[in-house]
Design an enzyme around this catalytic site. Structure first.
Site, PDB file in Angstrom:
ATOM      1  N   ARG A  54       0.859  -1.188   0.000  1.00 53.82           N
ATOM      2  CA  ARG A  54       0.000   0.000   0.000  1.00 53.82           C
ATOM      3  C   ARG A  54       0.896   1.239   0.000  1.00 53.82           C
ATOM      4  O   ARG A  54       2.104   1.148   0.169  1.00 53.82           O
ATOM      5  CB  ARG A  54      -0.931  -0.015   1.218  1.00 53.82           C
ATOM      6  N   ALA A  56       1.159   5.112  -2.198  1.00 55.23           N
ATOM      7  CA  ALA A  56       1.202   5.390  -3.641  1.00 55.23           C
ATOM      8  C   ALA A  56       2.465   4.855  -4.332  1.00 55.23           C
ATOM      9  O   ALA A  56       2.385   4.171  -5.366  1.00 55.23           O
ATOM     10  CB  ALA A  56       1.064   6.888  -3.868  1.00 55.23           C
ATOM     11  N   ARG A  97      -7.041  -0.225  -7.315  1.00 57.36           N
ATOM     12  CA  ARG A  97      -7.239   0.952  -6.450  1.00 57.36           C
ATOM     13  C   ARG A  97      -7.218   2.190  -7.348  1.00 57.36           C
ATOM     14  O   ARG A  97      -6.264   2.409  -8.092  1.00 57.36           O
ATOM     15  CB  ARG A  97      -6.149   1.026  -5.374  1.00 57.36           C
ATOM     16  N   ASP A 249      -1.374  10.942  -2.782  1.00 56.27           N
ATOM     17  CA  ASP A 249      -1.719   9.805  -3.642  1.00 56.27           C
ATOM     18  C   ASP A 249      -1.945  10.246  -5.078  1.00 56.27           C
ATOM     19  O   ASP A 249      -1.759   9.470  -6.005  1.00 56.27           O
ATOM     20  CB  ASP A 249      -2.960   9.111  -3.089  1.00 56.27           C
ATOM     21  N   ASN A 259      -4.994  12.918  -0.708  1.00 54.79           N
ATOM     22  CA  ASN A 259      -4.198  12.133   0.242  1.00 54.79           C
ATOM     23  C   ASN A 259      -5.157  11.477   1.229  1.00 54.79           C
ATOM     24  O   ASN A 259      -6.369  11.707   1.172  1.00 54.79           O
ATOM     25  CB  ASN A 259      -3.186  13.041   0.968  1.00 54.79           C
TER      26      ASN A 259
END
Ligand code: MRU
Length: 372
Positions: A54, A56, A97, A249, A259
């Site tokens: 996980r 970015a 995602r 992100d 984010n």
């Protein structure tokens, strides 16, 4: 609970596991440390979706290696059949995602390099090279972000003549990248430079990625305090925070920042109280196709179960305890967007950039794809 950092990066190739990629399974942290073998693109997609990997940067590098695993499966195929398989793999990975730009950026970079290659071995070597480049660039960018952020911490230390109090949100530490982290890189650099710092770590409900940051800080021996999200405004208002570093992100071309959920509230509190708020990210997080972050960035909605339950580990057993009565409905937006007017500066490997459309365009002329 484990305090042992056994590996110094989140994802790597291990000669003992040929044709596979190794990752730290972050779902078990901070209670347990475990490594995991990822042998095909489907497993990589599940690892990203379920957040074994996980953050970015780490998601982007994982997707890059996911495409390498997909290329391995096309060894005996000519270009046209291989291209179909590679495009399917790209779709599978990209669907996992939606918010972190790095994911589609890495997948697209692999597709650009891999399509139309007729020779299977050449295709695999190309995929491996691109995946390794993405990983090496992630490491180098975070290291450089650390040097730039260090200058700000040093200035504050010289001005204040005391320990510099830094606040961060979520985990934009080395676990969210390959090494160093983006928000944390200046902290590690300050520690190496002998500048005294103390870090406020926000819990970051519902998945409590702040616990990962606290684990990192503890392993590194950096003085830190863990706070529930609701306490952040209070410590900022009382003057206990000198500077804020968060990760990102996805960053739009206007300088708006998506984010982890809760970032916007921290930025509002920082702005109201005159505390500098910096966002640190490698340029792979900048999205050339979005300008108005609030209107254009897709926000991942995750399972409401993450909100209605608290996950932990008791006596070696993973548990999910309900915290609201059954039948209570909940929502779980995983990110929010902080408008650029609340951000003091953007720190990338290219330097410190004002969070304005003009400054972003000037620092990233190669990213400007439309008349914005
Ligand atoms: O949902 P996650 O854990 O993948 O969220 C990402 C994050 O850790 C944060 O939003 C972080 O600040 C940016 S990622 C470097």
């Amino acid at each position: 609970m484990t305090n042992i950092r056994q590996k110094d990066q989140t994802i790597w190739l291990d000669p003992d596991y040929p044709d596979a990629v190794r990752i730290i399974d972050q779902r078990l942290l901070p209670h347990n440390y475990a490594e995991m073998t990822v042998g095909n693109v489907e497993t990589m997609a599940v690892a990203i979706k379920t957040m074994a990997v996980r953050g970015a940067g780490c998601i982007g590098v994982s997707a890059g290696f996911g495409m390498y695993l997909a290329a391995l499966e096309t060894k005996g195929l000519g270009a046209s059949q291989a291209d179909v398989r590679l495009k399917e793999a790209a779709e599978t990975l990209t669907a996992t995602r939606p918010t972190a730009t790095n994911l589609s950026w890495a997948v697209d970079r692999q597709l650009d390099g891999l399509l139309n290659i007729d020779d299977g071995s050449a295709r695999i070597q190309t995929a491996l090279g691109i995946a390794q480049d993405i990983m090496d660039e992630d490491i180098a960018s975070c290291h450089r972000i650390g040097e730039i952020g260090l200058r700000l911490i040093r200035e504050l230390h010289e001005k204040l003549g005391r320990t510099v109090n830094i606040l961060t949100h979520c985990n934009a530490g080395w676990l969210a990248f390959v090494k160093h982290g983006s928000a944390t890189a200046p902290m590690y650099a300050a520690q190496r430079a002998g500048i005294p710092i103390h870090v406020f770590v926000g819990e970051s409900r519902p998945r409590n990625q702040g616990a990962l940051t606290a684990w990192e800080m503890r392993n590194a021996g950096i003085d830190h305090t863990y706070l529930v999200d609701s306490a952040i405004g209070h410590v900022i208002q009382r003057g206990e925070v000198d500077i804020i570093f968060t990760g990102a992100d996805r960053v739009s071309m206007s300088g708006d920042v998506a984010n982890k959920i809760g970032t916007y509230l921290r930025a509002l509190a920082a702005n109201e109280n005159g505390v500098p708020f910096y966002v640190n990210f490698p340029s792979s997080t900048l999205d050339p196709y979005s300008f108005d972050g609030i209107g254009e960035i897709e926000i991942e909605e995750r399972d409401s179960d993450e909100v209605t339950h608290i996950r932990s580990e008791i006596d070696g057993k993973r548990v999910a305890a309900p915290i609201v009565s059954a039948g209570t409905s909940a929502r779980n937006p995983a990110f929010d967007v902080t408008p650029h007017r609340l951000i003091t500066g953007l720190i990338t490997e290219r330097g410190l950039c004002e969070a304005t459309p003009e400054a972003v365009a000037a620092s990233f002329p190669d990213y400007v794809v439309r008349g914005s």
